[in-house]
Design an enzyme around this catalytic site. Sequence first.
Site, PDB file in Angstrom:
ATOM      1  CG  ASP A 134       5.501  -3.333  10.167  1.00  0.00           C
ATOM      2  OD1 ASP A 134       4.358  -3.439   9.666  1.00  0.00           O
ATOM      3  OD2 ASP A 134       6.069  -4.263  10.762  1.00  0.00           O
ATOM      4  CE  LYS A 188      -3.757  -2.389   2.337  1.00  0.00           C
ATOM      5  NZ  LYS A 188      -2.969  -3.619   2.596  1.00  0.00           N
ATOM      6  CB  CYS A 224      -7.435  -8.830   5.069  1.00  0.00           C
ATOM      7  SG  CYS A 224      -6.188  -9.381   6.240  1.00  0.00           S
TER       8      CYS A 224
END
Length: 431
Positions: free
Chosen positions: A274, A256, A372
Amino acid sequence: MKCPRVAAARCLANIEQEGSSLSRVLARYEQDVEPSQRSLYRELCYGSLRYYWKLDAALKPFFSKALKAKDSDVKMLIYLGAYQLFYTRIPPHAAINSSVEGCRSLGKKWASGMANAILRRCQREQDSIFTNLSADANAAFPAWLFDSLKQAWPDQLDDILAASNAHPPFCLRVNALHQSREDYLDILAKADIAAQACDFASSGLRLEQACSVDKLPGFHDGHVSVQDEAAQLCTQLLDLSAGLRVLDACAAPGGKTGAILECEPHLAEVVALDIDEQRLIRIQDNLDRLQLNATLVSADAADTDTWWDGVQFDRILLDAPCSATGVIRRNPDIKLNRLATDIGPLVELQASLLTKLWQSLKPGGIFVYATCSLLPAENEQQVAAFLTDHSDAELIPIAANWGIGRDGCRQLFPHIDGHDGFFYAKIRKIL
């Protein structure tokens, strides 16, 4: 070199007994397989995991007594044999004999007779072996997840189950900074690679057959990336324009981040955050290939005191840690490793990330929350709770021709030959 079936049995036993993820152990055991047999090895691992719960329910009565944990590799070898009998075109004698020989290769000759007896019974009773299974076992799903999906999506359940057990499509994102999707389709056609445009993502296309990225024209020069269509839709919701400062939280592996930079190359800054420093290496590798730049930060996104410089962002994308129940077809080990008790802690983590990151968004800025997952607790219920607790937040209803509306948010389900399961919400910080 070890047989692909033995390597697969050891891989699956590791997943079952230790809760390892398929992505982590697949390569470890693949090294023991001849290169020419590695595609078979992967097919056996993925396929057997997809149908594990159905095979387990059907074959358990065939064992005279339960095997010990240390013999999980034998059980998996038998399940692999049954998978080949029921779901592949491998000749029955080859499926059975390879499992029998595999027991000897494992150093467990005592199990060869049992494997032979069970698999020959499977062959004899193949027309009735799956009768009288529970609905969840027949769908090859753990009971808790089957029940959760049935309760949340009774009208879509059959399609969700079928797509989740199917092979995933191979989707690409064309880098519009290099060429249009139409031009790249022409390039693929000249390379005899059949593909078609995705239905909803403007830069997405889907190959008719998966192939190595080395065969994709211009891949190593950043002309195209592998990314599912559903994940590509984030750029439609961020309302990007030149000069904006964007945060991609929980950014690894960087798909992304790349999509954002390709969509709007004149952003003031993109921060890719992250918690796993090693995963940042993969983000950097992807950015180098795409010839794009972002600020990479390794930190816990919720611990803003350790990484945030106090300058608020115009846009934030949070692709939150979740149950991943929308991408089971790509990660079938989720069926073994994910438990009902995991959902509560995940919901708490998502809520913490939403709340902590919200303070770093400018008034008037847009926050896109994504998962997701197919579970409402992680999706629209999570967003509803956040809006209740934050008077300075307003939901921007997503009007789109993809997915279905869920209280102003959007839920996509996995589709055979289509996108993965995904959820999006778009929230504005009130001035």
